[in-house]
Scaffold this active site. Structure first.
Site, PDB file in Angstrom:
ATOM      1  N   LYS A 106       0.853  -1.185   0.000  1.00  0.00           N
ATOM      2  CA  LYS A 106       0.000   0.000   0.000  1.00  0.00           C
ATOM      3  C   LYS A 106       0.888   1.234   0.000  1.00  0.00           C
ATOM      4  O   LYS A 106       1.697   1.428   0.908  1.00  0.00           O
ATOM      5  CB  LYS A 106      -0.926   0.010   1.218  1.00  0.00           C
ATOM      6  CG  LYS A 106      -1.777   1.275   1.282  1.00  0.00           C
ATOM      7  CD  LYS A 106      -2.449   1.444   2.632  1.00  0.00           C
ATOM      8  CE  LYS A 106      -2.953   2.874   2.777  1.00  0.00           C
ATOM      9  NZ  LYS A 106      -3.488   3.158   4.117  1.00  0.00           N
ATOM     10  N   THR A 216      -8.416   3.397  12.873  1.00  0.00           N
ATOM     11  CA  THR A 216      -8.811   4.134  14.071  1.00  0.00           C
ATOM     12  C   THR A 216     -10.234   3.810  14.508  1.00  0.00           C
ATOM     13  O   THR A 216     -10.523   3.750  15.713  1.00  0.00           O
ATOM     14  CB  THR A 216      -8.671   5.651  13.831  1.00  0.00           C
ATOM     15  OG1 THR A 216      -7.364   5.917  13.326  1.00  0.00           O
ATOM     16  CG2 THR A 216      -8.873   6.428  15.114  1.00  0.00           C
TER      17      THR A 216
END
Length: 263
Positions: A106, A216
């Site tokens: 990524k 998160t």
């Protein structure tokens, strides 16, 4: 992947690899690596993304991610979190390939510390350099259909537009652009960043995205393991709703039972 909702009928294909889950989670911000492992199991994921500059993979004198989230069980997706130039991002992933043999990666190149917004010129340059070097690049990008097309044309194997700012929990702020990116793309589109709760993940999937990446939203939930389960079901539900095809929106009421033939 089978669960109490029944089997998911379709799979996620990225760079010739097949994954059962359309949810990807991160490996940062958890209280412990053990909690991270519990979340990954509860979420039912196949892929975990790993910030190479921020987690311990090799120091045996400290707790290691690999001791809890096994690379034999999960596909590790190395990322370049914390990189602000194309040069740094390319160097980081080349070191990752030498260390772990990873070539599915990524890419993220950030513009500034305050917003963590992608620096798109540097991102495109890094993508071209990595692809030329044999990497399969999943790329974090702005929700700009023009740049998304450029990244796909450069050879990226997945386009990962932000829903909103990294870690913000604001949800998908620009569904129109996300939908445009989905409609034009021939490779998977995975919303990356900004998801705050299950309805955000479901919305991404209902827009036609192929997957959702989050960190998160799970790690900073009051109960991360329960939130991980919620996200699993949200992604499944959103995908099923997209495939089913929602009813059209109408300006006025439409009775569920026919009015003709009433006594």
């Amino acid at each position: 992947m089978a669960d109490d909702l029944g089997p998911v009928a379709d799979t996620l294909e990225i760079a010739g690899r097949t994954f059962q889950s359309r949810l990807i989670i991160g490996t940062g911000k958890y209280e412990t690596y053990a909690q991270n492992a519990q979340a990954a199991e509860a979420a039912g994921v196949d892929i975990v993304t790993v910030a190479l500059r921020r987690v311990n993979l090799s120091n045996p004198d400290e707790d290691r991610l690999t001791d809890h989230v096994s690379p034999d069980t999960y596909t590790y997706l190395p990322n370049t979190a914390g990189c602000f130039t194309a040069e740094d991002a390319v160097r980081t992933l080349r070191l990752a390939r030498e260390a772990g043999g990873w070539d599915l990666v990524k890419l993220e190149v950030l513009a500034d510390q305050k917003t963590l917004y992608p620096e798109m010129e540097q991102t495109l340059q890094a993508a071209k350099d990595l692809i030329a070097d044999g990497f399969e690049v999943m790329v974090y990008c702005s929700d700009d259909p023009v740049y998304a097309r450029k990244l796909e044309d450069a050879g990226c194997c997945a386009i990962m537009p932000l829903g909103s700012l990294i870690g913000s929990g604001l949800g998908i702020q620009n569904p129109v652009n996300i939908r445009l990116i989905v409609e034009q793309s021939r490779v998977p589109v995975i919303v990356d960043a900004g998801v705050g709760t299950a309805s955000d993940a479901a919305m991404a999937m209902e827009l036609g995205c192929d997957g959702v990446l989050m960190n998160t939203a799970i790690a900073e939930a009051r109960d991360p393991i329960r939130m991980a389960r919620a996200m699993k079901h949200a992604v499944i539900a959103g995908r099923e709703a997209y495939l089913a095809g929602r009813m059209g929106k109408k300006r006025y009421a439409d009775p569920s039972s026919p009015l003709a033939g009433l006594i």
